[in-house]
Design a protein around this motif. Structure first.
Motif, PDB file in Angstrom:
ATOM      1  N   TYR B  78       0.792  -1.223   0.000  1.00  0.00           N
ATOM      2  CA  TYR B  78       0.000   0.000   0.000  1.00  0.00           C
ATOM      3  C   TYR B  78       0.821   1.268   0.000  1.00  0.00           C
ATOM      4  O   TYR B  78       0.391   2.303  -0.490  1.00  0.00           O
ATOM      5  N   LEU B 136     -10.612   9.319 -11.636  1.00  0.00           N
ATOM      6  CA  LEU B 136     -10.761   7.860 -11.526  1.00  0.00           C
ATOM      7  C   LEU B 136     -10.680   7.414 -10.068  1.00  0.00           C
ATOM      8  O   LEU B 136     -11.491   6.617  -9.599  1.00  0.00           O
ATOM      9  N   GLN B 138     -11.479   8.948  -7.503  1.00  0.00           N
ATOM     10  CA  GLN B 138     -12.672   9.282  -6.733  1.00  0.00           C
ATOM     11  C   GLN B 138     -13.867   8.428  -7.127  1.00  0.00           C
ATOM     12  O   GLN B 138     -14.804   8.282  -6.357  1.00  0.00           O
ATOM     13  N   ALA B 139     -13.817   7.854  -8.340  1.00  0.00           N
ATOM     14  CA  ALA B 139     -14.987   7.117  -8.826  1.00  0.00           C
ATOM     15  C   ALA B 139     -14.996   5.655  -8.383  1.00  0.00           C
ATOM     16  O   ALA B 139     -16.020   4.995  -8.498  1.00  0.00           O
ATOM     17  N   VAL B 140     -13.875   5.153  -7.895  1.00  0.00           N
ATOM     18  CA  VAL B 140     -13.807   3.723  -7.577  1.00  0.00           C
ATOM     19  C   VAL B 140     -13.997   3.499  -6.079  1.00  0.00           C
ATOM     20  O   VAL B 140     -13.347   4.149  -5.261  1.00  0.00           O
ATOM     21  N   ASP B 141     -14.885   2.567  -5.745  1.00  0.00           N
ATOM     22  CA  ASP B 141     -15.081   2.201  -4.339  1.00  0.00           C
ATOM     23  C   ASP B 141     -14.145   1.058  -3.972  1.00  0.00           C
ATOM     24  O   ASP B 141     -13.831   0.219  -4.800  1.00  0.00           O
ATOM     25  N   ALA B 143     -10.711   0.265  -1.336  1.00  0.00           N
ATOM     26  CA  ALA B 143      -9.307   0.694  -1.363  1.00  0.00           C
ATOM     27  C   ALA B 143      -8.457  -0.178  -2.275  1.00  0.00           C
ATOM     28  O   ALA B 143      -7.651   0.325  -3.060  1.00  0.00           O
ATOM     29  N   ASP B 144      -8.686  -1.478  -2.218  1.00  0.00           N
ATOM     30  CA  ASP B 144      -7.913  -2.419  -3.027  1.00  0.00           C
ATOM     31  C   ASP B 144      -8.036  -2.116  -4.505  1.00  0.00           C
ATOM     32  O   ASP B 144      -7.060  -1.968  -5.223  1.00  0.00           O
ATOM     33  N   LYS B 145      -9.296  -2.050  -4.918  1.00  0.00           N
ATOM     34  CA  LYS B 145      -9.578  -1.881  -6.334  1.00  0.00           C
ATOM     35  C   LYS B 145      -9.111  -0.506  -6.795  1.00  0.00           C
ATOM     36  O   LYS B 145      -8.556  -0.362  -7.881  1.00  0.00           O
ATOM     37  N   ARG B 148      -5.442  -0.515  -7.396  1.00  0.00           N
ATOM     38  CA  ARG B 148      -5.071  -1.329  -8.560  1.00  0.00           C
ATOM     39  C   ARG B 148      -5.405  -0.614  -9.864  1.00  0.00           C
ATOM     40  O   ARG B 148      -4.561  -0.476 -10.751  1.00  0.00           O
ATOM     41  N   LEU B 149      -6.657  -0.131  -9.979  1.00  0.00           N
ATOM     42  CA  LEU B 149      -7.072   0.504 -11.228  1.00  0.00           C
ATOM     43  C   LEU B 149      -6.317   1.812 -11.455  1.00  0.00           C
ATOM     44  O   LEU B 149      -5.904   2.117 -12.571  1.00  0.00           O
ATOM     45  N   GLU B 225      -5.181   6.609   7.053  1.00  0.00           N
ATOM     46  CA  GLU B 225      -5.330   5.147   6.976  1.00  0.00           C
ATOM     47  C   GLU B 225      -5.361   4.548   8.375  1.00  0.00           C
ATOM     48  O   GLU B 225      -6.173   3.690   8.685  1.00  0.00           O
ATOM     49  N   ASP B 228      -8.581   5.125   9.971  1.00  0.00           N
ATOM     50  CA  ASP B 228      -9.588   4.206   9.433  1.00  0.00           C
ATOM     51  C   ASP B 228      -9.469   2.836  10.075  1.00  0.00           C
ATOM     52  O   ASP B 228     -10.464   2.199  10.425  1.00  0.00           O
ATOM     53  N   GLU B 229      -8.216   2.385  10.197  1.00  0.00           N
ATOM     54  CA  GLU B 229      -7.977   1.075  10.772  1.00  0.00           C
ATOM     55  C   GLU B 229      -8.514   1.010  12.192  1.00  0.00           C
ATOM     56  O   GLU B 229      -9.196   0.066  12.582  1.00  0.00           O
TER      57      GLU B 229
END
Ligand SMILES: Nc1ncnc2c1ncn2[C@@H]1O[C@H](COP(=O)(O)OP(=O)(O)OP(=O)(O)O)[C@@H](O)[C@H]1O
Ligand SMILES: [Mg+2]
Lengths: 224, 235, 242
Positions: B78, B136, B138-141, B143-145, B148-149, B225, B228-229
């Motif tokens: 990460y 981009l 901001q558009a992806v839900d 964290a992992d994805k 990656r994207l 982060e 969040d954890e």
């Protein structure tokens, strides 16, 4: 690999059964041509002015129609989890990409074959150099579809995919769009191969680079 | 501990000092600039000494995004994603400043705010690519994805920029615009050592500023982060 | 070791959320394993990792002694998955779907048509063979998806809630298909919430709770379906039943 062709054939079979996407792509592309030809009506008499704007109009039509189609390219794969089913099969991830890309390529070329004659009529072009025009359109479309198919997979899981895809796609295809528009303009003005060789070479480089990179990164796009 | 010292004290002080020095050199140290006709140019050309270092820094920023994107995909760590996103956000500001300083310079030199000069236009392409990168993210839900994207897009974007430059240059040479080739050697006579020195100090200053901002941004992101954890472990 | 499938310290995190925690598991060739657990326990995630659909954050999955992540396709071609997702294309007919996936598994075309017809008979869809999947009912889709998963005669079969949408008759027919598979050729692992069925069909039971294996035993050591139910609720609790 034969399985790539099977994937492309499967996509096309699905599409031709409903023709949903193809119809709206063709319609949209034709509408763009008509709307622009109406807006530019005052200058249509001067072939000099027309040659300045027309190539741009043609490529805008292709690209906008293309992004509509591409944004739905992976939607069918999401229904019933088909993409997962495909990932279970003993095929390379990049074969999935290449197969889908080939299907998108066929759809785009169909749209273009229908659009170009209308374009010629509306903008008063007697199309000369049809062979080189075909080559330019083909190379430009390959680049567009290479990146577009990848980004289609990348955006398919987002809420705003229809709008997100063009936002991501347009800046990336700029390096292909510029030479494509330039070369189209030159050919429509009666230029020969010698005048557009640099543009063609650039398109070719773009196509090869992005095709190879897409092969490499596609697996990360569809990974879970 | 020493790493903390470096981060919290030395880095910002160093970058502030070098920035002061750089600005001072531009204002006081630079000799007057002579134009092509031998006339003395006004102060506005000095913006070039901001413009070029900022441009270099913005390219550096996106090289960082590119490399750390590849590293993220390779390792899945990460911290690389945090580096990519911090560098991209700082880089996009620099890319924007390139456009601003570029148009001020253009206005002063050619009377237009925008010239379709290959390098300036490439900066515009770069800016658009990395705005898209942030959109981009901001558009992806998830964290992992998202990581990656965004990494994939960071790689594609970086590759597209030199291709943009090539095609814009080709296009420019086919459509000569309002000025000749002066833009090609954008500083006029850069041979003077005082000019080179000023430029060098400015480049160093802006690179330091960039590093400081990225380090702070990363620190922020890591703290978020962590928060969040902790929040996740509470419920 | 005759373990066909072996997991070593497999963990999976989504972001910061741990979903699987250090799973160690060996499955022997020919076993029919039941995987039980509450909603969200991580069962589907575990099956996805075992079928190479997603990669573990830590640990390794070995199939036939080979790491599944390095697989070039030879391992994937011996794995079959039936899940609550049907993996079927709505705009293709039943036959076209099976033919497409047959091609993907590289089944020679001269054997493929016969195989498709045989399977359509087994899942009783011969009459609807040339209808589009979008016109099928949920249960019919599920039956077709069973045929799809068996097409390439997998030697490891993962079943993730395969009964979704099946009526009494179809469930019974499916059970027959499933139990007819020769344990010499096929290893099976099934996720289900139906404890009676599990008890009658499977020969080993594993209970997963909050990402860890909390119970693992041969079915022959469990006296009755009632006892299995007691074991299940003692490990998982009743907090998932409303
Ligand atoms: N792609 C994903 N991204 C983030 N979290 C996920 C993802 N997939 C699963 N999860 C989470 O992992 C946990 C386990 O999910 P999983 O689907 O494995 O449960 P399950 O045991 O199959 O449950 P069910 O009985 O409902 O099918 C859940 O908390 C779920 O929210
Ligand atoms: Mg599940």
């Amino acid at each position: 690999m034969i399985r790539i062709l099977h994937i492309a054939a499967k996509d096309l079979k699905e599409e031709f059964r409903t023709k949903q996407m193809l119809n709206s792509m063709v319609l949209f592309s034709l509408l763009v041509i008509v709307v622009f030809s109406i807006t530019f009506a005052p200058i249509l008499g001067s072939s000099q002015d027309v040659a300045m704007v027309a190539p741009g109009v043609l490529w805008i039509a292709f690209i906008f129609a293309g992004s509509i189609g591409l944004s739905r390219s992976f939607v069918a794969e999401l229904e019933n989890g088909c993409l997962e089913g495909l990932k279970l099969c003993p095929i390379g991830r990049s074969s999935i990409y290449t197969g889908k890309m080939m299907a998108n390529m066929v759809l785009m070329l169909l749209v273009e074959i229908i659009t170009v004659p209308l374009f010629a009529i509306m903008f008063n072009f007697s199309i000369t150099g049809l062979f080189w025009l075909g080559i330019i359109i083909f190379l430009g479309t390959v680049g567009f579809v290479c990146v577009g198919t990848l980004l289609s997979a990348l955006t398919v899981n987002t809420r705003t995919r229809e709008i997100l895809l063009p936002v991501l796609l347009l800046p990336l295809v700029l390096p292909a769009l510029i030479p494509a528009v330039m070369a189209t303009g030159s050919i429509l003005m009666g230029a020969s191969y010698g005048d557009i060789s640099q543009e063609l070479r650039l398109l070719l480089v773009y196509d090869v680079v992005f095709f190879l990179v897409a092969q490499l990164v596609f697996e990360y796009v569809i990974q879970d | 501990m020493s790493e903390r010292m470096l981060r919290d004290k030395i880095l910002p002080v160093l970058s502030a000092m070098s920035m002061l020095l750089a600005i001072g050199m531009i204002i006081f140290y630079l000799p007057d600039m002579k134009g092509a006709m031998g006339e003395t140019l006004d102060m506005s050309f000095r913006i070039f000494y901001f413009h070029m270092p900022i441009a270099i820094t913005s390219y550096l920023a996106f090289t960082v995004v590119f490399v750390s994107s590849i590293l993220f995909l390779r390792t899945g760590k990460y911290s690389y994603d945090i580096l990519s996103r911090s560098a991209a956000e700082v880089g996009v500001i620099f890319a924007f400043l390139v456009l601003v300083t570029g148009s001020i310079w253009a206005k002063a030199t050619w009377g237009w705010y925008w010239v379709w000069e290959p390098r300036l236009t490439t900066s515009l392409a770069l800016f658009l690519v990395y705005v898209a990168y942030i959109v981009l993210r901001q558009a992806v839900d998830g964290a992992d994805k998202r990581a990656r994207l965004a990494s994939v897009f960071g790689i594609l974007g970086f590759i597209s920029v030199p291709l943009s430059f090539l095609s814009i240059r080709l296009w420019r040479s086919a459509h000569p615009l309002m000025f000749g080739d002066t833009s090609g050697s954008s500083g006029g006579g850069l041979e003077g050592t005082s000019l080179q020195l000023t430029l060098l100090v400015n480049v160093i200053a802006f690179v330091l500023l960039f590093i400081t901002l990225v380090v702070y941004k990363m620190q922020n992101e890591m703290m978020e982060e962590r928060a969040d954890e902790i929040r996740a472990s509470l419920d | 070791m005759d373990a066909i499938l072996s997991l070593n310290n497999v963990s999976k995190k989504f972001g910061n959320m741990p979903v699987l925690k250090g799973i160690d598991l060996d499955i022997k060739k020919g076993e029919f394993v039941a995987l039980l657990g509450a909603n969200g326990a991580g069962k589907t995630t575990l099956v996805k990792i075992m079928s190479a659909l997603s990669s573990p954050s830590e640990g390794t999955v070995m199939v036939n002694g080979k790491d599944i992540l390095n697989d070039q396709g030879s391992l994937r071609s011996i794995i079959g998955v039936i899940s609550h997702e049907t993996y079927l294309y709505n705009d293709l007919t039943a036959v076209e779907n099976l033919r497409f996936f047959g091609q993907m598994y590289g089944i020679a075309s001269e054997n493929l048509e016969a195989r498709i017809n045989g399977l359509l008979e087994q899942v009783e869809l011969v009459k609807r063979a040339d209808d589009r999947v979008s016109t099928f009912s949920r249960g019919m889709k599920q039956r077709l998806s069973i045929a799809r998963a068996l097409l390439h005669e997998p030697s490891i079969l993962f079943l993730d809630e395969p009964y979704t949408g099946l009526d009494q008759h179809a469930a019974h027919a499916f059970e027959k298909v499933l139990l007819e598979l020769d344990p010499k050729d096929t290893t099976r692992l099934m996720i289900t919430h139906d404890i009676n069925r599990t008890y009658n069909m499977c020969d080993r039971v594993i209970i997963l709770d909050k990402g860890s294996i909390v119970f693992d035993s041969l079915m022959s050591e469990v006296a009755s379906a009632e006892e299995l139910r007691d074991i299940y609720s003692s490990h998982v609790g009743d907090n998932d039943t409303f």
